[in-house]
Design a protein around this motif. Structure first.
Motif, PDB file in Angstrom:
ATOM      1  N   TYR A   7      -4.809  21.300   1.957  1.00 60.23           N
ATOM      2  CA  TYR A   7      -3.948  20.154   1.692  1.00 60.23           C
ATOM      3  C   TYR A   7      -2.522  20.671   1.814  1.00 60.23           C
ATOM      4  O   TYR A   7      -2.076  21.485   0.997  1.00 60.23           O
ATOM      5  CB  TYR A   7      -4.206  19.580   0.294  1.00 60.23           C
ATOM      6  CG  TYR A   7      -3.325  18.390  -0.048  1.00 60.23           C
ATOM      7  CD1 TYR A   7      -3.661  17.116   0.397  1.00 60.23           C
ATOM      8  CD2 TYR A   7      -2.170  18.549  -0.808  1.00 60.23           C
ATOM      9  CE1 TYR A   7      -2.858  16.023   0.099  1.00 60.23           C
ATOM     10  CE2 TYR A   7      -1.357  17.463  -1.108  1.00 60.23           C
ATOM     11  CZ  TYR A   7      -1.707  16.206  -0.659  1.00 60.23           C
ATOM     12  OH  TYR A   7      -0.912  15.126  -0.963  1.00 60.23           O
ATOM     13  N   ASN A  63     -11.372   6.443   6.427  1.00 56.15           N
ATOM     14  CA  ASN A  63     -11.153   7.161   5.178  1.00 56.15           C
ATOM     15  C   ASN A  63     -11.102   6.196   3.992  1.00 56.15           C
ATOM     16  O   ASN A  63     -11.558   6.498   2.897  1.00 56.15           O
ATOM     17  CB  ASN A  63      -9.861   7.974   5.240  1.00 56.15           C
ATOM     18  CG  ASN A  63      -9.743   8.935   4.073  1.00 56.15           C
ATOM     19  OD1 ASN A  63     -10.631   9.739   3.815  1.00 56.15           O
ATOM     20  ND2 ASN A  63      -8.637   8.855   3.343  1.00 56.15           N
ATOM     21  N   LYS A  64     -10.558   5.016   4.244  1.00 55.61           N
ATOM     22  CA  LYS A  64     -10.443   4.024   3.176  1.00 55.61           C
ATOM     23  C   LYS A  64     -11.810   3.577   2.677  1.00 55.61           C
ATOM     24  O   LYS A  64     -12.029   3.394   1.475  1.00 55.61           O
ATOM     25  CB  LYS A  64      -9.654   2.816   3.693  1.00 55.61           C
ATOM     26  CG  LYS A  64      -9.341   1.778   2.628  1.00 55.61           C
ATOM     27  CD  LYS A  64      -8.425   0.702   3.180  1.00 55.61           C
ATOM     28  CE  LYS A  64      -8.085  -0.316   2.100  1.00 55.61           C
ATOM     29  NZ  LYS A  64      -7.194  -1.384   2.623  1.00 55.61           N
ATOM     30  N   SER A  67     -14.383   7.488   2.911  1.00 57.30           N
ATOM     31  CA  SER A  67     -13.832   8.680   2.270  1.00 57.30           C
ATOM     32  C   SER A  67     -14.121   9.950   3.072  1.00 57.30           C
ATOM     33  O   SER A  67     -14.780  10.878   2.600  1.00 57.30           O
ATOM     34  CB  SER A  67     -14.370   8.820   0.847  1.00 57.30           C
ATOM     35  OG  SER A  67     -13.617   9.741   0.128  1.00 57.30           O
ATOM     36  N   ARG A  69     -12.090  12.278   3.875  1.00 57.78           N
ATOM     37  CA  ARG A  69     -11.459  13.440   3.241  1.00 57.78           C
ATOM     38  C   ARG A  69     -12.379  14.057   2.191  1.00 57.78           C
ATOM     39  O   ARG A  69     -12.637  15.261   2.193  1.00 57.78           O
ATOM     40  CB  ARG A  69     -10.136  13.038   2.597  1.00 57.78           C
ATOM     41  CG  ARG A  69      -9.446  14.188   1.868  1.00 57.78           C
ATOM     42  CD  ARG A  69      -8.212  13.724   1.124  1.00 57.78           C
ATOM     43  NE  ARG A  69      -7.174  13.261   2.042  1.00 57.78           N
ATOM     44  CZ  ARG A  69      -6.671  12.029   2.032  1.00 57.78           C
ATOM     45  NH1 ARG A  69      -7.104  11.137   1.151  1.00 57.78           N
ATOM     46  NH2 ARG A  69      -5.725  11.687   2.883  1.00 57.78           N
ATOM     47  N   GLU A  97       0.493   8.339  -8.225  1.00 50.48           N
ATOM     48  CA  GLU A  97      -0.453   8.059  -7.147  1.00 50.48           C
ATOM     49  C   GLU A  97      -0.886   9.351  -6.461  1.00 50.48           C
ATOM     50  O   GLU A  97      -2.066   9.565  -6.181  1.00 50.48           O
ATOM     51  CB  GLU A  97       0.209   7.107  -6.151  1.00 50.48           C
ATOM     52  CG  GLU A  97      -0.690   6.624  -5.048  1.00 50.48           C
ATOM     53  CD  GLU A  97       0.034   5.684  -4.099  1.00 50.48           C
ATOM     54  OE1 GLU A  97      -0.259   5.719  -2.887  1.00 50.48           O
ATOM     55  OE2 GLU A  97       0.914   4.920  -4.560  1.00 50.48           O
ATOM     56  N   LYS A  98       0.074  10.226  -6.202  1.00 50.60           N
ATOM     57  CA  LYS A  98      -0.249  11.505  -5.575  1.00 50.60           C
ATOM     58  C   LYS A  98      -1.108  12.367  -6.495  1.00 50.60           C
ATOM     59  O   LYS A  98      -2.091  12.972  -6.056  1.00 50.60           O
ATOM     60  CB  LYS A  98       1.027  12.269  -5.208  1.00 50.60           C
ATOM     61  CG  LYS A  98       0.743  13.630  -4.591  1.00 50.60           C
ATOM     62  CD  LYS A  98       2.006  14.396  -4.250  1.00 50.60           C
ATOM     63  CE  LYS A  98       1.673  15.777  -3.720  1.00 50.60           C
ATOM     64  NZ  LYS A  98       2.874  16.567  -3.375  1.00 50.60           N
ATOM     65  N   SER A 100      -3.125  11.388  -8.789  1.00 52.93           N
ATOM     66  CA  SER A 100      -4.458  10.788  -8.831  1.00 52.93           C
ATOM     67  C   SER A 100      -5.295  11.239  -7.634  1.00 52.93           C
ATOM     68  O   SER A 100      -6.486  11.563  -7.771  1.00 52.93           O
ATOM     69  CB  SER A 100      -4.332   9.261  -8.845  1.00 52.93           C
ATOM     70  OG  SER A 100      -5.589   8.657  -8.843  1.00 52.93           O
ATOM     71  N   LEU A 101      -4.663  11.282  -6.450  1.00 54.88           N
ATOM     72  CA  LEU A 101      -5.351  11.779  -5.249  1.00 54.88           C
ATOM     73  C   LEU A 101      -5.756  13.238  -5.416  1.00 54.88           C
ATOM     74  O   LEU A 101      -6.888  13.629  -5.109  1.00 54.88           O
ATOM     75  CB  LEU A 101      -4.429  11.626  -4.040  1.00 54.88           C
ATOM     76  CG  LEU A 101      -4.838  12.393  -2.771  1.00 54.88           C
ATOM     77  CD1 LEU A 101      -6.144  11.855  -2.218  1.00 54.88           C
ATOM     78  CD2 LEU A 101      -3.737  12.314  -1.718  1.00 54.88           C
ATOM     79  N   GLU A 104      -8.727  13.627  -7.670  1.00 59.53           N
ATOM     80  CA  GLU A 104      -9.961  13.228  -6.991  1.00 59.53           C
ATOM     81  C   GLU A 104     -10.436  14.347  -6.067  1.00 59.53           C
ATOM     82  O   GLU A 104     -11.642  14.640  -5.982  1.00 59.53           O
ATOM     83  CB  GLU A 104      -9.708  11.945  -6.193  1.00 59.53           C
ATOM     84  CG  GLU A 104     -10.964  11.262  -5.685  1.00 59.53           C
ATOM     85  CD  GLU A 104     -11.845  10.700  -6.791  1.00 59.53           C
ATOM     86  OE1 GLU A 104     -13.060  10.541  -6.547  1.00 59.53           O
ATOM     87  OE2 GLU A 104     -11.327  10.437  -7.907  1.00 59.53           O
ATOM     88  N   MET A 105      -9.506  14.996  -5.379  1.00 61.15           N
ATOM     89  CA  MET A 105      -9.857  16.134  -4.530  1.00 61.15           C
ATOM     90  C   MET A 105     -10.420  17.275  -5.372  1.00 61.15           C
ATOM     91  O   MET A 105     -11.419  17.906  -5.004  1.00 61.15           O
ATOM     92  CB  MET A 105      -8.620  16.593  -3.752  1.00 61.15           C
ATOM     93  CG  MET A 105      -8.174  15.619  -2.683  1.00 61.15           C
ATOM     94  SD  MET A 105      -6.525  15.990  -2.009  1.00 61.15           S
ATOM     95  CE  MET A 105      -6.749  17.651  -1.426  1.00 61.15           C
TER      96      MET A 105
END
Length: 352
Positions: A7, A63-64, A67, A69, A97-98, A100-101, A104-105
């Motif tokens: 990333y 991806n939406k 997923s 990723r 928001e970032k 949160s991403l 999740e990763m």
């Protein structure tokens, strides 16, 4: 063969692209996967063990709903957040928001690393507190400056390591009597825009002085996407046309070797780019840093070089003669190795 998901920031910025080249070169028997917009993929075509996941329209739609990723992350042995200014609060309020991403990763990764980053700038206690919790669950968090490490002294897995580019294998290149100037654009830096006129004027005067001293001169753009090429045009427009024609322009468009060769030839580098400073030292050039960000301040402080260079805000007071004499500094790589551990120290255990 081990697989790593990266990333990172891939916008054809020389410094960030070198992060990716360095980690892939270090582990030739590891497969790396990285998302990248198609227009920024050129620098990575020659890296055999790097697989580009192109962020085209198909990717965005798929991806939406599917997923892509997270599916790729689950197939890999680890995820690495690789980059410098990866944890900035910013003014747009999108940091939650970032984060949160990233969480999740992390949830979908077997192992999770941060390598080569600094923390901040930030303004809220909540920002730091939320990242404190995030970092606590990682396998390794390696910051590139002491100040960032000191913010998380309560977490055992946070440590100090050198900037990733210090691990680059820099080619041996014969020096020339050459000045390279590496500018940045102020167009998206609201805190610095007030100083743009003084900044451009001072760089012009440095170039004129270099010409008086019969030096070769290069203007080097590191990132077109951030306006570097535009500021070079501003500089050229303020020079006498005869002098402007003497100047070599190197605009980084993905050719890493061309940029390293040009920097390696330079006896003196005047840089507002953080990695211009590091690459100058790697190539054994003298460097005069023009500081625009805390990451430059923090590295110079770590190396006890606070008095060298100047800030963008104070550039009007710079003694130009001093730049060509004792005002610019070499840094021996031995000094860096004595101060920092390797940023790859923990990842080595997984991949070697």
């Amino acid at each position: 063969m081990k697989k790593i998901f990266l990333y990172t920031y891939a916008h054809r910025n020389l410094g960030d692209d070198l992060f990716i080249k360095t980690i892939c070169d270090r582990y030739p028997n590891t497969e790396f996967y990285m998302e990248c917009l198609p227009e920024f993929a050129t620098p990575f075509k020659k890296i055999a063990n790097l697989h580009i996941i192109k962020k085209n329209l198909f990717f965005k739609v798929s991806n939406k709903f599917l997923s892509i990723r997270l599916k790729k992350i689950r197939e890999c042995d680890a995820t690495v957040i690789l980059g410098g200014s990866m944890f900035i609060q910013g003014a747009n309020g999108n940091w939650k928001e970032k984060l949160s991403l990233l969480k999740e990763m992390q949830k979908n990764s077997d192992k999770f690393f941060v390598i080569g980053a600094n923390f901040g700038p930030y303004t809220s206690k909540e920002f730091k507190s939320e990242y404190n919790k995030f970092f606590a669950d990682m396998d390794d968090v390696c910051f590139r400056d002491k100040k960032s490490v000191s913010l998380f002294e309560n977490i055992n897995n946070v440590r100090l390591g050198s900037d990733v580019v210090f691990d680059l294998k820099f080619p041996t290149i014969t020096k020339k009597d050459k000045l390279t100037v590496i500018p940045i654009s102020m167009k998206n830096r609201s805190d610095l825009m007030l100083f743009e006129k003084d900044y451009i004027n001072r760089l012009v005067k440095i170039i004129i002085e270099a010409d008086k001293r019969n030096k070769m001169i290069t203007l080097h753009s590191f990132c077109a996407d951030q306006g570097d090429e535009e500021v070079i045009e501003q500089i050229l427009s303020q020079l006498d046309s005869k002098l402007a024609k003497k100047i070599t322009i190197v605009n980084y468009q993905g050719n890493i070797e061309e940029s390293l060769r040009s920097l390696g030839e330079s006896a003196l580098i005047v840089t507002t780019r953080f990695h211009g400073m590091i690459l100058g030292w790697l190539s054994q050039s003298k460097v005069f840093p023009i500081r625009y960000d805390i990451k430059m301040d923090n590295l110079l402080s770590d190396l006890q070089l606070d008095s060298f260079g100047c800030s963008v805000e104070n550039i009007i007071n710079v003694d130009i003669d001093n730049i060509f004499n004792e005002g610019s500094v070499n840094v021996a790589m031995e000094d860096v190795r004595n101060l920092y551990n390797s940023p790859f120290q923990i990842l080595d255990k997984l991949l070697d």
